[in-house]
Design a protein around this motif. Sequence first.
Motif, mmCIF file in Angstrom:
data_model
loop_
_atom_site.group_PDB
_atom_site.id
_atom_site.type_symbol
_atom_site.label_atom_id
_atom_site.label_comp_id
_atom_site.label_asym_id
_atom_site.label_seq_id
_atom_site.Cartn_x
_atom_site.Cartn_y
_atom_site.Cartn_z
ATOM 1 N N HIS A 164 -102.009 -18.724 25.843
ATOM 2 C CA HIS A 164 -100.846 -19.617 25.936
ATOM 3 C C HIS A 164 -99.612 -18.930 25.340
ATOM 4 C CE1 HIS A 164 -99.094 -23.519 26.587
ATOM 5 N NE2 HIS A 164 -98.647 -23.572 25.340
ATOM 6 N N VAL A 165 -98.459 -19.379 25.759
ATOM 7 C CA VAL A 165 -97.223 -18.771 25.282
ATOM 8 C C VAL A 165 -97.138 -18.872 23.760
ATOM 9 C CG1 VAL A 165 -95.823 -20.891 25.625
ATOM 10 C CG2 VAL A 165 -94.725 -18.650 25.721
ATOM 11 N N ASP A 166 -96.709 -17.784 23.158
ATOM 12 C CA ASP A 166 -96.535 -17.675 21.694
ATOM 13 C C ASP A 166 -97.834 -17.722 20.902
ATOM 14 O OD1 ASP A 166 -93.877 -17.212 21.689
ATOM 15 O OD2 ASP A 166 -93.250 -19.226 21.112
ATOM 16 N N SER B 247 -98.631 -10.325 21.830
ATOM 17 C CA SER B 247 -97.913 -9.057 21.634
ATOM 18 C C SER B 247 -97.962 -8.630 20.178
ATOM 19 C CB SER B 247 -96.455 -9.196 22.099
ATOM 20 O OG SER B 247 -96.415 -9.646 23.426
ATOM 21 N N PHE C 183 -90.869 -11.148 15.139
ATOM 22 C CA PHE C 183 -91.293 -10.569 16.422
ATOM 23 C C PHE C 183 -91.328 -9.036 16.390
ATOM 24 C CE2 PHE C 183 -90.157 -14.826 17.632
ATOM 25 C CZ PHE C 183 -91.012 -15.142 18.673
ATOM 26 N N PRO D 145 -97.837 -11.838 30.127
ATOM 27 C CA PRO D 145 -96.980 -12.918 29.623
ATOM 28 C C PRO D 145 -97.764 -14.232 29.560
ATOM 29 C CG PRO D 145 -96.350 -12.324 31.869
ATOM 30 C CD PRO D 145 -97.478 -11.422 31.500
ATOM 31 N N HIS E 15 -96.129 -17.268 29.330
ATOM 32 C CA HIS E 15 -95.335 -18.351 29.916
ATOM 33 C C HIS E 15 -95.788 -18.647 31.344
ATOM 34 C CE1 HIS E 15 -91.841 -20.710 31.032
ATOM 35 N NE2 HIS E 15 -91.542 -20.766 29.743
ATOM 36 N N LYS F 261 -103.783 -16.540 14.116
ATOM 37 C CA LYS F 261 -102.937 -17.336 13.194
ATOM 38 C C LYS F 261 -103.777 -18.206 12.259
ATOM 39 C CE LYS F 261 -99.007 -17.594 16.391
ATOM 40 N NZ LYS F 261 -97.900 -18.365 16.859
#
Length: 808
Positions: A409-411, A415, A448, A487, A489, A546
Amino acid sequence: MSRHRAIRNLDYEEVLDEYEVDLQEEEENRLLMEQGVVDVRSALDTEASKVTKEQIEEALWHYYFDVDKSVTYLTNKFINRPAPKAPKPATQKPTATISCEFEDSSDWAENNRHGLGGRCSPQTGSRQDDVGFWVSGSCPSYPLPQASLPALFHDMPWGNIPKDRESVLIPPVVPRSRCGLLGGTGAAPKMTKLQALAAARKKKAQEKSSEQEVEQTRAQMTGLSVSSSSTEKENMPLSGAFSKRLKTSSSTAQGRVPIIPTEPRSESEQQSANPITREPEAVGEPAQAPPVKKAQPSAFAQTLFSSHTPAITIRQDVVTLGLAPSVLEAFSKPSPDDIVLAAQAKAGKKPPAGQSKKSKSSNTDSLSSSVSELKIDDTPLPKSRNINVLSEFEKSTKKKSASFVVVGHVDAGKSTMMGRLLLDLGVVDQRTVEKLRKEAHTIGKSSFALAWVLDQGSEERTRGVTIDIATNRFETETTAFTILDAPGHRDFIPNMIAGASQADFAVLVIDASTGAFESGLKGQTKEHSLLLRSMGVARIIVAVNKLDMVNWSQERFDEIKNQVSGFLSATGFQKMNIAFVPVSGLHGDNMVKKSENPAVGWYTGPTLIEELERSEPSARATKKPLRVNISEVFRTQQSQATVSGRVDAGSLQMGDAVLVQPATEKAFIKSILVDEAPADWAVAGQSVVLHLSHIDPMHVKSGDIICDPNKPIPKDKTFTLKALAFDFLMPMQVDVHRGRLHSAGKIIAMPALLDKTTGGVKKKNPRLVKPGEVARVRVELDDQVPLEAGQRVVLRSGGETIAAGLLE
Ligand SMILES: Nc1nc2c(ncn2[C@@H]2O[C@H](COP(=O)(O)OP(=O)(O)OP(=O)(O)O)[C@@H](O)[C@H]2O)c(=O)[nH]1
């Protein structure tokens, strides 16, 4: 009413009636005229001999047989002729073109009182009476006022001209080219002596300038020789055959009449060519021929004509075509004829049978000299070393190579996690990361910094999202890895599909922070997992990221593990191919080294890198025909077209001839990079960079397939797909994705609903396929696309993935 309108409205019956009346009037007039002449003569008495009968009749006619006025006029005009006056300045003349003389303003007034102030035609001297009819014959020189211009136009206001005084312009019935201005034959009007003199002088001047121009041009062209050193330096080198052809054309051009006539253009041509800047020519002045500007000879002209070539005048109105580089390039290569000739000469092939001995011998010398000058190609074909690639591959002690796609999922921290991996493995140094951190800090995105190791696009950095697949490499002791950072998104799912199509396995990153996992599961965590499986990815490592944000809660980790493993199993992943690692990409816990944080003491399993190394690359289809899926096309110094991609099947080596589909263009492999290192060969499963030669780069696009020319991949517009539906399917417009290839198409039929486990037909021609069902779907594309059985494609519609599956 204008004359033309009067004629147009003519009623012939009426005119004939009037004609009879006119005959009667004519007789009356004749009698009146005879009587008038007698009366005038008697009034003039002795002076009568000074005027002719015609002059008397003319005066009588214009004074409506008024003897007194006629006598006064004749006396003033012919008997008491005033001494000739000194010529007045030209500016004072009312008009130079009207032939009627204006002598006396009182007479003018008088004439007007009598209604004789009709208009005189300036061309003919004819007079128009007040009702608009033109009276033939010359306009008599009856006295008209010596009026000043203001007096003449006293009743004519400059503005608001009355309607009845406005000119009405009516185009001539017959075009002027076919008749004279006044309806004549159309022959050129007779010139005055002055005009004739001017024309003669003009012609003479033009002839003279034309001769000078020819001489000048000849002198210029003398300098334009192929053999001139300057030309040699400036022009591209020409192949022998072409230079030979040029010599031939040059020699045949000798003595030719100049291609473009050197005569000066006609006046009308000049006018049309330069209508604005052209100055009007003064009549009577010697005509000066306009200087003919000469353009610089084009490169083609320079090449084509030798020093002996006759002059070529470059006309102003002729567009000189500068040779485009593509044209020069085209001519820099030998023509197909040249190649055949050269090949025949090389093979010692005899000329065709039936040619006479004489012609053979006569042609031999010229042919051999031509052939000796032939230069086949500047760029030799890459040499093949004829390597047995498969045996070399088996013998090779190279590290195993594997590529993995990072999804989630995004974020979720994909990366950042890969940046950390590269940092901890020493692929990027601390200084670089510090620099990135500072740069990120300046735009308020310091968290980032690690992600920027992979997200290198300016938009990616400012927006803080990955947009396209970022590729990077690293090696462990056993394996050379290729990272395909996708990506997260939803807008960039097609790029994620492209990455997944090149991967052996996947790393699914999940954000373990509160609420993020849940929203991710509803979002791209699920969609990405489904896509991975549909794309044929069998092994998946789930990085529960995380965890530092939830104090390394084992409970949270287990919760996530349970939910995700259940979901992945339902999607089709085998339990043995699913691994879970608790990590913190930002801080590096359990990435390359085991976490030293006591809060993570509950985890004793492998680190992420250890899990990566456990992965075996998927089975290599090395014995199948060559298929390289092109993911990117570059322009480099090394070759005309450089491509990167993955060898999906077969093998290749330097010098191999290959075919690029769908363009069906042949190319040669000039050089190969495998994992960024030069190599002589490559096999299925390897990510490669190929330098191609003998192909126009415009024929190579990302999404194309490089294949074996002897066993090319077919290209088609329709295909049948065994698809897993993510959404409702029915005949509808879809976007078809295969690797980097996107193509618009539509579902044209759904022949069968299939059993998920057995693959048997459950129902024929279903009208609708529900999410989660498997169906056979027929798709038609807008364009031809290289397709074959076994390929995996994804169908999307309205920005959503609706199905994915295997081509049958
Ligand atoms: N606290 C904490 N933050 C993290 C961790 N990993 C990533 N982040 C933060 O999460 C944010 C997003 O990280 P990215 O690496 O850009 O996430 P991504 O999944 O690559 O994002 P997209 O590719 O755009 O989908 C950044 O602010 C990171 O600093 C982690 O382990 N712990």
